[in-house]
Design an enzyme around this catalytic site. Structure first.
Site, mmCIF file in Angstrom:
data_model
loop_
_atom_site.group_PDB
_atom_site.id
_atom_site.type_symbol
_atom_site.label_atom_id
_atom_site.label_comp_id
_atom_site.label_asym_id
_atom_site.label_seq_id
_atom_site.Cartn_x
_atom_site.Cartn_y
_atom_site.Cartn_z
ATOM 1 N N ARG A 89 -19.131 -38.772 47.225
ATOM 2 C CA ARG A 89 -19.517 -40.140 46.836
ATOM 3 C C ARG A 89 -18.530 -41.116 47.475
ATOM 4 O O ARG A 89 -17.342 -41.092 47.147
ATOM 5 C CB ARG A 89 -19.494 -40.273 45.317
ATOM 6 C CG ARG A 89 -19.698 -41.696 44.829
ATOM 7 C CD ARG A 89 -19.642 -41.816 43.294
ATOM 8 N NE ARG A 89 -19.741 -43.214 42.937
ATOM 9 C CZ ARG A 89 -18.836 -43.886 42.220
ATOM 10 N NH1 ARG A 89 -17.767 -43.281 41.732
ATOM 11 N NH2 ARG A 89 -18.985 -45.163 41.973
ATOM 12 N N HIS A 132 -18.551 -51.303 45.417
ATOM 13 C CA HIS A 132 -17.374 -50.847 44.671
ATOM 14 C C HIS A 132 -16.295 -51.918 44.840
ATOM 15 O O HIS A 132 -15.235 -51.686 45.411
ATOM 16 C CB HIS A 132 -16.918 -49.466 45.169
ATOM 17 C CG HIS A 132 -16.066 -48.702 44.193
ATOM 18 N ND1 HIS A 132 -16.339 -47.400 43.810
ATOM 19 C CD2 HIS A 132 -14.940 -49.039 43.532
ATOM 20 C CE1 HIS A 132 -15.403 -46.978 42.962
ATOM 21 N NE2 HIS A 132 -14.535 -47.962 42.784
ATOM 22 N N GLU A 177 -19.144 -49.702 38.110
ATOM 23 C CA GLU A 177 -18.417 -50.321 36.998
ATOM 24 C C GLU A 177 -18.521 -51.851 36.979
ATOM 25 O O GLU A 177 -17.517 -52.551 37.154
ATOM 26 C CB GLU A 177 -16.941 -49.907 37.014
ATOM 27 C CG GLU A 177 -16.727 -48.407 36.959
ATOM 28 C CD GLU A 177 -15.270 -48.014 36.744
ATOM 29 O OE1 GLU A 177 -14.401 -48.906 36.744
ATOM 30 O OE2 GLU A 177 -14.993 -46.819 36.584
ATOM 31 N N ASN A 303 -18.565 -42.971 34.639
ATOM 32 C CA ASN A 303 -17.145 -42.789 34.920
ATOM 33 C C ASN A 303 -16.439 -42.683 33.587
ATOM 34 O O ASN A 303 -16.499 -43.609 32.765
ATOM 35 C CB ASN A 303 -16.575 -43.977 35.712
ATOM 36 C CG ASN A 303 -17.153 -44.043 37.122
ATOM 37 O OD1 ASN A 303 -17.900 -43.165 37.535
ATOM 38 N ND2 ASN A 303 -16.803 -45.090 37.846
ATOM 39 N N TYR A 305 -12.835 -41.852 31.642
ATOM 40 C CA TYR A 305 -11.392 -41.612 31.694
ATOM 41 C C TYR A 305 -10.764 -41.420 30.318
ATOM 42 O O TYR A 305 -9.872 -40.612 30.158
ATOM 43 C CB TYR A 305 -10.685 -42.758 32.445
ATOM 44 C CG TYR A 305 -10.993 -42.710 33.937
ATOM 45 C CD1 TYR A 305 -10.306 -41.848 34.782
ATOM 46 C CD2 TYR A 305 -12.009 -43.495 34.481
ATOM 47 C CE1 TYR A 305 -10.607 -41.782 36.135
ATOM 48 C CE2 TYR A 305 -12.313 -43.432 35.838
ATOM 49 C CZ TYR A 305 -11.610 -42.569 36.659
ATOM 50 O OH TYR A 305 -11.911 -42.485 37.999
ATOM 51 N N GLU A 370 -17.187 -40.266 38.200
ATOM 52 C CA GLU A 370 -15.723 -40.295 38.310
ATOM 53 C C GLU A 370 -15.112 -39.682 37.067
ATOM 54 O O GLU A 370 -15.552 -39.964 35.947
ATOM 55 C CB GLU A 370 -15.154 -41.720 38.424
ATOM 56 C CG GLU A 370 -15.363 -42.391 39.745
ATOM 57 C CD GLU A 370 -14.753 -43.793 39.808
ATOM 58 O OE1 GLU A 370 -13.775 -44.080 39.071
ATOM 59 O OE2 GLU A 370 -15.274 -44.596 40.587
HETATM 60 C C1 FCB Z 1 -12.171 -46.645 38.176
HETATM 61 C C2 FCB Z 1 -12.545 -47.142 39.550
HETATM 62 C C3 FCB Z 1 -11.966 -46.331 40.671
HETATM 63 C C4 FCB Z 1 -10.551 -45.880 40.361
HETATM 64 C C5 FCB Z 1 -10.472 -45.234 39.007
HETATM 65 C C6 FCB Z 1 -9.103 -44.709 38.652
HETATM 66 O O1 FCB Z 1 -12.229 -47.699 37.269
HETATM 67 O O2 FCB Z 1 -13.940 -47.130 39.697
HETATM 68 O O3 FCB Z 1 -12.054 -47.085 41.852
HETATM 69 O O4 FCB Z 1 -9.666 -46.930 40.522
HETATM 70 O O5 FCB Z 1 -10.880 -46.142 38.035
#
Ligand code: FCB
Length: 466
Positions: A89, A132, A177, A303, A305, A370
């Site tokens: 990607r 992006h 995002e 995404n 985290y 992500e």
């Molecule tokens: C996300 C972004 C990516 C990267 C990660 C750690 O928010 O999409 O570009 O910076 O965090």
């Protein structure tokens, strides 16, 4: 040549197997890795301009040298092949393709043409993100995402990209995002374009959604039948106590549902419309916008985290806040270990998030576009990067993804963030997310231990027995 020993086969020592055809990938973004910011007709994006502002980006870092991927893409594709990646990607840089936001620059498209062909030749499926975060600076100067016109400029840009690459790209993502583009870009100003206006941020959010919908139509026109959707950064949100439930509802609304509902249900949630009425959201929505925004998608990119633990606002924030409509909300630590970004490691949040999406937005194919972690990696004297923390992070999150699949979630793929160490936006090059270490002075690449481990996961289509 593969980094996985030939003794590893998909039949042996697998403790958790993924569905046949599960897509194993890695992700990057144009501004974070390409460098070559003035080459072949590219002009400034909002990030080039932002990086020049003193103090905006750590250590004064800029888009140069990136990971010099623009010049080294073939070697990077070879690296991907050595890891056995099934998909890659990347994002297309709007300021290469339409440097002023207007006329097409064929040399900019040529780069992605070469990249896509090189990926296909290596047996790697190209997945393209169309935006992006690198808006052409020229468009920012006429209002950026606060201007409705930018959504129409985006559609024209998408048209030119998909017309050129639509016969070869496997998966299309309109935006990455939009929450960050809108609220971090225009409310807290921690990201480009560094604006600190809540009303501007809300306008940006709506125009980004409109851009997504208009972009979907262009993808459908030039690449019929190819899977297309959007990537959102989504968070499980919990209240620290029953008294904080309303704060959690608002945060969930302003972070998650403000994008999920218009895209997947063709409507803003009533509570989000009410929370953002003081910032003008209802007035921005014109007749016909929501059907465009709600154009059916084939998939949702997620995404993930970390989760958010929320307590009610108890003070007036001293500085511009991303949390428009819930200013002063407190985010509490839950005591879990953290990555170098300060983000809590909570793989269980991924299972929870996927199950929630599965229940609330049924029949939705999902991809994790992500997931990954920054740790302070060093190349040892023996030339190795022993990033056991990242390996443990990825292992935990893949187990969490597998648990969701077992409970019926239609999760079809996983893209690790990131293939390469890169410019982590306002944090600069110091935060390393790569599977592959990059020495930014020499551009030497070192495959980290976590990458070898990930390659063995891919080879087995599952997690090795512990
Ligand atoms: C996300 C972004 C990516 C990267 C990660 C750690 O928010 O999409 O570009 O910076 O965090």
């Amino acid at each position: 040549m593969s980094v996985v020993p030939s003794s590893v086969t998909s039949e042996e020592s697998v403790s958790l197997r993924f569905p046949t055809g599960f897509v194993w990938g890695a992700a990057t973004a144009s501004f974070q890795i390409e460098g070559a910011t003035t080459v072949d007709g590219r002009k400034d994006s909002i990030w080039d301009e932002f990086c020049r502002r003193p103090g905006a980006v750590a250590a004064g870092d800029t888009g140069e040298p990136g990971a010099d991927h623009y010049r080294r893409y073939q070697a990077d594709v070879d690296l991907m092949a050595s890891l056995g990646l099934g998909a890659y990607r990347f994002s297309v840089a709007w300021p290469r393709v339409r440097p002023d936001g207007g006329a097409v620059n064929p040399a900019g498209l040529d780069f992605y043409d070469r990249l896509v062909d090189s990926l296909l030749a290596a047996g790697i499926a190209p997945w393209a993100t169309l935006y992006h975060w690198d808006l052409p600076q020229a468009l920012e100067e006429s209002g950026g995402w606060t201007s409705r016109d930018t959504a129409y400029r985006f559609a024209e840009y998408v048209d030119s990209v998909v017309e050129r690459l639509g016969d070869r790209v496997t998966g299309w993502l309109t935006l990455n995002e939009p929450w960050c583009s809108a609220f971090v870009g225009y409310a807290s100003g921690r990201h480009a374009p560094g604006v600190t206006s809540p009303t501007a941020a809300v306008a940006a959010a709506h125009h980004l959604l409109l851009a997504h919908g208009l972009g979907m139509a262009r993808i459908r026109a030039h690449a019929p039948g190819m899977p297309a959707g959007i990537t959102l950064n989504l968070f499980p949100v919990a209240a620290v106590s029953p008294a904080d439930a309303d704060a959690a509802r608002r945060v969930d609304g302003l972070q998650n549902r403000i994008f999920l509902d218009p895209v997947l249900r063709g409507a803003y949630p009533d509570d989000v419309l009410a929370d953002l009425a003081p910032y003008g959201l209802p007035d921005l929505v014109r007749d016909g916008d929501l059907p465009v925004i709600g154009t059916p998608v084939d998939m949702l990119g997620i995404n993930y985290y970390r989760p958010l633990l929320v307590a009610a606002p108890s003070y007036s924030p001293p500085e511009p806040s991303e949390w428009v409509g819930v200013e002063g909300v407190r985010f509490l630590p839950s005591g879990r270990p953290r990555t170098e970004m300060g983000w809590e490691v909570a793989p269980g949040g991924l299972t929870e998030l996927l199950l929630r999406l599965h229940e609330q937005y049924p029949r939705l194919p999902m991809y994790i576009t992500e997931n990954g972690a920054a740790y302070p990696d060093v190349v040892g004297r023996d030339g190795q990067v022993r990033d056991s923390s990242r390996r443990a992070y990825l292992d935990g999150h893949l187990r969490a993804a597998h648990a969701a699949i077992q409970q019926g979630v239609d999760l079809r793929g996983y893209f690790c963030w990131s293939l390469l160490d890169n410019l982590e936006w306002a944090e600069g090059y110091a935060k390393r997310f790569g599977l592959v270490h990059v020495d930014f002075a020499t551009q030497h690449r070192t495959v980290k231990e976590s990458a070898r481990w990930y390659a063995s996961v891919i080879a087995r289509n599952g997690l090795p027995a512990a």
